[in-house]
Design a protein around this motif. Structure first.
Motif, PDB file in Angstrom:
ATOM      1  N   VAL A  62      27.581  67.978 -12.772  1.00 28.17           N
ATOM      2  CA  VAL A  62      27.462  66.522 -12.771  1.00 28.17           C
ATOM      3  C   VAL A  62      28.179  65.976 -11.536  1.00 28.17           C
ATOM      4  CG1 VAL A  62      27.299  66.320 -15.267  1.00 28.17           C
ATOM      5  CG2 VAL A  62      29.526  66.222 -14.184  1.00 28.17           C
ATOM      6  N   PRO A  63      27.621  64.927 -10.923  1.00 31.08           N
ATOM      7  CA  PRO A  63      28.292  64.326  -9.777  1.00 31.08           C
ATOM      8  C   PRO A  63      29.528  63.547 -10.217  1.00 31.08           C
ATOM      9  CG  PRO A  63      26.365  63.036 -10.383  1.00 31.08           C
ATOM     10  CD  PRO A  63      26.346  64.264 -11.251  1.00 31.08           C
ATOM     11  N   ALA A  64      30.459  63.390  -9.307  1.00 31.81           N
ATOM     12  CA  ALA A  64      31.697  62.688  -9.653  1.00 31.81           C
ATOM     13  C   ALA A  64      31.433  61.254 -10.094  1.00 31.81           C
ATOM     14  CB  ALA A  64      32.654  62.705  -8.453  1.00 31.81           C
ATOM     15  N   HIS A  65      30.395  60.623  -9.532  1.00 31.06           N
ATOM     16  CA  HIS A  65      30.103  59.223  -9.862  1.00 31.06           C
ATOM     17  C   HIS A  65      29.251  59.086 -11.115  1.00 31.06           C
ATOM     18  CE1 HIS A  65      26.222  60.210  -8.135  1.00 31.06           C
ATOM     19  NE2 HIS A  65      26.812  60.545  -7.005  1.00 31.06           N
ATOM     20  N   LEU A  66      28.794  60.205 -11.702  1.00 26.23           N
ATOM     21  CA  LEU A  66      28.065  60.209 -12.978  1.00 26.23           C
ATOM     22  C   LEU A  66      26.842  59.295 -12.980  1.00 26.23           C
ATOM     23  CD1 LEU A  66      31.043  60.238 -15.495  1.00 26.23           C
ATOM     24  CD2 LEU A  66      29.653  62.156 -14.725  1.00 26.23           C
ATOM     25  N   GLY A  67      26.137  59.256 -11.869  1.00 27.34           N
ATOM     26  CA  GLY A  67      24.900  58.495 -11.830  1.00 27.34           C
ATOM     27  C   GLY A  67      25.064  57.018 -11.549  1.00 27.34           C
ATOM     28  N   LEU A  68      26.285  56.566 -11.277  1.00 25.76           N
ATOM     29  CA  LEU A  68      26.475  55.156 -10.927  1.00 25.76           C
ATOM     30  C   LEU A  68      25.923  54.846  -9.546  1.00 25.76           C
ATOM     31  CD1 LEU A  68      30.050  54.465 -12.357  1.00 25.76           C
ATOM     32  CD2 LEU A  68      27.841  53.825 -13.331  1.00 25.76           C
ATOM     33  N   THR A  69      25.613  55.875  -8.767  1.00 29.65           N
ATOM     34  CA  THR A  69      24.930  55.740  -7.487  1.00 29.65           C
ATOM     35  C   THR A  69      24.048  56.965  -7.312  1.00 29.65           C
ATOM     36  OG1 THR A  69      25.198  55.658  -5.066  1.00 29.65           O
ATOM     37  CG2 THR A  69      26.919  56.768  -6.322  1.00 29.65           C
ATOM     38  N   VAL A  70      22.969  56.826  -6.540  1.00 28.90           N
ATOM     39  CA  VAL A  70      22.127  57.984  -6.250  1.00 28.90           C
ATOM     40  C   VAL A  70      22.563  58.655  -4.946  1.00 28.90           C
ATOM     41  CG1 VAL A  70      20.147  57.010  -7.469  1.00 28.90           C
ATOM     42  CG2 VAL A  70      20.410  56.578  -5.019  1.00 28.90           C
ATOM     43  N   ARG A  71      23.541  58.080  -4.285  1.00 32.26           N
ATOM     44  CA  ARG A  71      24.073  58.656  -3.051  1.00 32.26           C
ATOM     45  C   ARG A  71      25.242  59.583  -3.364  1.00 32.26           C
ATOM     46  NH1 ARG A  71      22.952  54.569   0.833  1.00 32.26           N
ATOM     47  NH2 ARG A  71      21.131  53.377   0.119  1.00 32.26           N
ATOM     48  N   GLN A  72      25.691  60.315  -2.336  1.00 34.07           N
ATOM     49  CA  GLN A  72      26.896  61.121  -2.524  1.00 34.07           C
ATOM     50  C   GLN A  72      28.112  60.228  -2.706  1.00 34.07           C
ATOM     51  OE1 GLN A  72      27.094  63.850   0.803  1.00 34.07           O
ATOM     52  NE2 GLN A  72      25.967  65.420  -0.336  1.00 34.07           N
ATOM     53  N   VAL A  73      28.136  59.113  -1.958  1.00 34.51           N
ATOM     54  CA  VAL A  73      29.184  58.104  -2.128  1.00 34.51           C
ATOM     55  C   VAL A  73      28.503  56.743  -2.208  1.00 34.51           C
ATOM     56  CG1 VAL A  73      30.953  59.441  -0.908  1.00 34.51           C
ATOM     57  CG2 VAL A  73      29.506  57.867   0.374  1.00 34.51           C
ATOM     58  N   PRO A  74      29.105  55.764  -2.875  1.00 35.70           N
ATOM     59  CA  PRO A  74      28.476  54.437  -2.976  1.00 35.70           C
ATOM     60  C   PRO A  74      28.275  53.832  -1.589  1.00 35.70           C
ATOM     61  CG  PRO A  74      30.317  54.646  -4.507  1.00 35.70           C
ATOM     62  CD  PRO A  74      30.388  55.826  -3.598  1.00 35.70           C
ATOM     63  N   PRO A  75      27.131  53.190  -1.346  1.00 34.68           N
ATOM     64  CA  PRO A  75      26.889  52.553  -0.048  1.00 34.68           C
ATOM     65  C   PRO A  75      27.544  51.182   0.039  1.00 34.68           C
ATOM     66  CG  PRO A  75      25.005  52.212  -1.467  1.00 34.68           C
ATOM     67  CD  PRO A  75      25.982  53.051  -2.250  1.00 34.68           C
ATOM     68  N   ARG A  76      27.661  50.670   1.257  1.00 36.17           N
ATOM     69  CA  ARG A  76      28.178  49.313   1.429  1.00 36.17           C
ATOM     70  C   ARG A  76      27.198  48.311   0.837  1.00 36.17           C
ATOM     71  NH1 ARG A  76      27.854  45.191   6.286  1.00 36.17           N
ATOM     72  NH2 ARG A  76      26.619  44.193   4.674  1.00 36.17           N
ATOM     73  N   PRO A  77      27.642  47.395  -0.006  1.00 36.53           N
ATOM     74  CA  PRO A  77      26.733  46.418  -0.611  1.00 36.53           C
ATOM     75  C   PRO A  77      26.066  45.534   0.447  1.00 36.53           C
ATOM     76  CG  PRO A  77      28.861  46.429  -1.721  1.00 36.53           C
ATOM     77  CD  PRO A  77      29.032  47.219  -0.459  1.00 36.53           C
ATOM     78  N   GLU A  78      24.797  45.229   0.216  1.00 34.39           N
ATOM     79  CA  GLU A  78      24.059  44.296   1.055  1.00 34.39           C
ATOM     80  C   GLU A  78      23.909  42.966   0.320  1.00 34.39           C
ATOM     81  OE1 GLU A  78      23.286  45.069   4.075  1.00 34.39           O
ATOM     82  OE2 GLU A  78      23.787  47.206   3.968  1.00 34.39           O
ATOM     83  N   VAL A  79      23.498  41.929   1.038  1.00 28.62           N
ATOM     84  CA  VAL A  79      23.334  40.613   0.418  1.00 28.62           C
ATOM     85  C   VAL A  79      22.148  40.624  -0.539  1.00 28.62           C
ATOM     86  CG1 VAL A  79      22.906  38.163   0.819  1.00 28.62           C
ATOM     87  CG2 VAL A  79      24.397  39.446   2.374  1.00 28.62           C
ATOM     88  N   GLY A  80      20.988  41.043  -0.059  1.00 28.09           N
ATOM     89  CA  GLY A  80      19.804  41.115  -0.915  1.00 28.09           C
ATOM     90  C   GLY A  80      19.085  39.788  -1.031  1.00 28.09           C
ATOM     91  N   ARG A  81      17.787  39.891  -1.396  1.00 26.03           N
ATOM     92  CA  ARG A  81      16.961  38.683  -1.507  1.00 26.03           C
ATOM     93  C   ARG A  81      16.120  38.651  -2.778  1.00 26.03           C
ATOM     94  NH1 ARG A  81      19.971  37.488   1.812  1.00 26.03           N
ATOM     95  NH2 ARG A  81      19.635  36.624   3.907  1.00 26.03           N
ATOM     96  N   GLY A  82      16.003  39.777  -3.476  1.00 27.99           N
ATOM     97  CA  GLY A  82      15.145  39.809  -4.649  1.00 27.99           C
ATOM     98  C   GLY A  82      15.617  40.860  -5.636  1.00 27.99           C
ATOM     99  N   ALA A  83      15.062  40.806  -6.866  1.00 26.21           N
ATOM    100  CA  ALA A  83      15.440  41.760  -7.907  1.00 26.21           C
ATOM    101  C   ALA A  83      14.378  41.762  -8.985  1.00 26.21           C
ATOM    102  CB  ALA A  83      16.795  41.387  -8.507  1.00 26.21           C
ATOM    103  N   SER A  84      14.283  42.901  -9.672  1.00 21.27           N
ATOM    104  CA  SER A  84      13.385  43.040 -10.811  1.00 21.27           C
ATOM    105  C   SER A  84      14.076  43.904 -11.846  1.00 21.27           C
ATOM    106  CB  SER A  84      12.060  43.689 -10.392  1.00 21.27           C
ATOM    107  OG  SER A  84      11.304  44.064 -11.525  1.00 21.27           O
ATOM    108  N   THR A  85      14.068  43.471 -13.100  1.00 23.68           N
ATOM    109  CA  THR A  85      14.727  44.244 -14.150  1.00 23.68           C
ATOM    110  C   THR A  85      14.096  45.622 -14.310  1.00 23.68           C
ATOM    111  OG1 THR A  85      13.287  43.159 -15.762  1.00 23.68           O
ATOM    112  CG2 THR A  85      15.481  42.224 -15.445  1.00 23.68           C
ATOM    113  N   ALA A  86      12.821  45.769 -13.939  1.00 28.10           N
ATOM    114  CA  ALA A  86      12.131  47.048 -14.106  1.00 28.10           C
ATOM    115  C   ALA A  86      12.489  48.054 -13.025  1.00 28.10           C
ATOM    116  CB  ALA A  86      10.621  46.830 -14.127  1.00 28.10           C
ATOM    117  N   THR A  87      13.018  47.581 -11.900  1.00 30.36           N
ATOM    118  CA  THR A  87      13.277  48.484 -10.768  1.00 30.36           C
ATOM    119  C   THR A  87      14.699  48.362 -10.238  1.00 30.36           C
ATOM    120  OG1 THR A  87      12.391  46.828  -9.212  1.00 30.36           O
ATOM    121  CG2 THR A  87      10.851  48.483 -10.080  1.00 30.36           C
ATOM    122  N   LEU A  88      15.640  47.982 -11.078  1.00 31.12           N
ATOM    123  CA  LEU A  88      17.018  47.837 -10.605  1.00 31.12           C
ATOM    124  C   LEU A  88      17.592  49.195 -10.201  1.00 31.12           C
ATOM    125  CD1 LEU A  88      18.586  45.301 -13.132  1.00 31.12           C
ATOM    126  CD2 LEU A  88      18.320  44.976 -10.665  1.00 31.12           C
TER     127      LEU A  88
END
Length: 458
Positions: A243-269
């Protein structure tokens, strides 16, 4: 299914008691119910529990599993409220009509109006005939629109879409991210060991309430320490390599820097620590029943900017410690009884695993995992069985979302007993969700032959 009014000597899930009582109320509740006749999740969350059951006044009904006496009491409360609930459904239909007439599109109508409709049913009874009911409904819709104070997804989108605001926020995210400090894998391993001691104290509520381990973890800042170790790509912290150390809280090896973002969908979060600022706050605004209690959108954004760059994406230390405790619990979850997981399981693990292994859906999945023959259901149930081979992923994502919601509302966890109640509740929620998906898959598979036969006969 036996009636809750007939004690069987067995404890029953509170959700099952609510469902049984609800279905016994008869017609007139369609706008508060799902296609199968069960109460909507929001109906339970916003009306049944806080306004009818009222667990704060009836703590004996606050547990997820109820004894015969408590189940009978809950059943009676819901049945006694049947008329009022039917009237609530009438008011909700009327408010949705007024909402469309006024052109209101912001927010989820169930979140915004369910509790107000129950209040209208209590105050006025059934909607009066003619224009009076329309006027009341219109006033309520306009009043609710005012009390949200612009705390809507649309307001968030407009705020972040502004070029000046977006540029400023992106700069603040970059500065906060670059100022982070990291910790070592050895630090994380030590924190995990202390978390195990705390989980061992969760054998009974009384022991958890008096245990000092949780307070010690919080006071020493061990949740922050663990979060900083994840930024350094720490590995092997859980005592198992699969199991990865982050337990699936990120799909990366380490969490990426957060971006501002412009959109979201509950089905694809994305995974929690991979979400943009917009996606984080989108979830908060979508799931909030009382938005007037939230900060304004500019303040929400300002706080989330710092929070998204904090260890584990949380600002409160008690909630960060809860992530570590949840992780220590999650890596030892073993619904299938395969013997995998961390070498030393705690009292908390034994309690949760025992409950899961008695689930009918889990028993079927266990048979599938040891069967040498191919999955006869075309892989549908095998995919659900796979979820039970890696239960830590669903558990940690659900836990983080709940902790994030508490962080936004400044609601820390006071002691180990409160933390354990949350951790155990998430485990029950994941279990119930898996049960529902198995039942849905079985229903689909059982109707497939009938549809095929009908097609051939035609």
């Amino acid at each position: 299914m036996p009636s809750p009014s007939r004690p069987t000597g067995e404890r029953r899930p509170r959700a099952m008691v609510i469902d049984h009582a609800w279905r016994g109320l008869g017609p007139g509740l369609e706008s508060l119910s799902g296609p199968g006749g069960a109460p909507l999740t929001r109906t339970v969350k916003l009306i049944v529990l806080p306004l009818i059951v009222r667990p704060t006044l009836r703590p004996e009904l606050a547990a997820d599993f109820l004894g015969p006496v408590q189940a009978a009491c809950l059943d009676g409360l819901i049945r006694e409220s049947g008329t009022r609930l039917a009237v609530t459904a009438q008011w909700f239909t009327l408010l949705k009509k007024a909402r469309r007439a006024l052109g209101v599109v912001a927010g989820n109508p169930q979140d915004l109006y369910f509790q107000r409709c129950f209040e209208l049913a209590t105050e006025h009874g059934a909607p009066p005939a003619g224009a009076d009911a329309d006027a009341i409904a219109r006033n309520v819709v306009e009043d609710v629109a005012d009390t949200t104070g612009g705390r809507t997804v649309e307001a968030l989108k407009d705020y972040l879409a502004d070029l000046v605001q977006g540029t400023r926020i992106d700069g603040e995210l970059a500065t906060a991210w670059d100022s982070r400090t990291t910790a070592t894998a050895a630090d994380a391993v030590a924190v995990v060991a202390l978390a195990g001691e705390a989980l061992e104290a969760c054998g009974t509520p009384d022991r958890a309430r008096n245990a000092p381990q949780y307070a010690s973890l919080v006071e020493a800042g061990h949740g922050s320490l663990f979060g900083r170790a994840l930024w350094a790509h720490a590995g092997g912290v859980w005592g198992r390599d699969d199991v990865p150390a982050h337990l699936g809280l990120t799909v990366r090896q380490v969490p990426p820097r957060p971006e501002v973002g412009r959109g979201a969908s509950t089905a694809t979060l994305p995974a929690p620590l991979d979400r943009t600022l917009y996606e984080r706050l989108f979830v908060v605004l979508q799931s909030s029943a009382r938005r007037e209690e939230l900060p304004t959108v500019p303040e929400l954004v300002a706080r989330e900017t710092g929070r998204s760059c904090a260890p584990l994406g949380l600002r409160d230390e008690s909630l960060r410690v809860a992530v570590v405790l949840g992780g220590r619990l999650a890596v030892g979850l073993d619904p299938l009884g395969t013997g995998g997981g961390v070498p030393e399981r705690t009292a908390a693990h034994r309690a949760v695993n025992s409950r899961w292994r008695h689930e009918a859906s889990v028993l079927r999945a266990r048979r599938m995992t040891v069967s040498p023959s191919p999955d006869p259901d075309g892989g549908v149930l095998d995919a659900l069985a796979q979820d039970l081979r890696t239960p830590w992923a669903a558990y940690m994502r659900r836990l983080w979302v709940r902790l994030h919601g508490r962080d936004v509302r400044d609601a820390p966890l006071g002691d180990l007993a409160e933390a354990w109640s949350l951790l155990d509740g998430v485990a029950r929620s994941v279990m119930m969700d898996h049960r529902a998906r198995v039942r849905s898959a079985l229903r689909t598979l059982s109707t497939a032959p009938a549809r095929a036969a009908g097609t051939r006969s035609a």
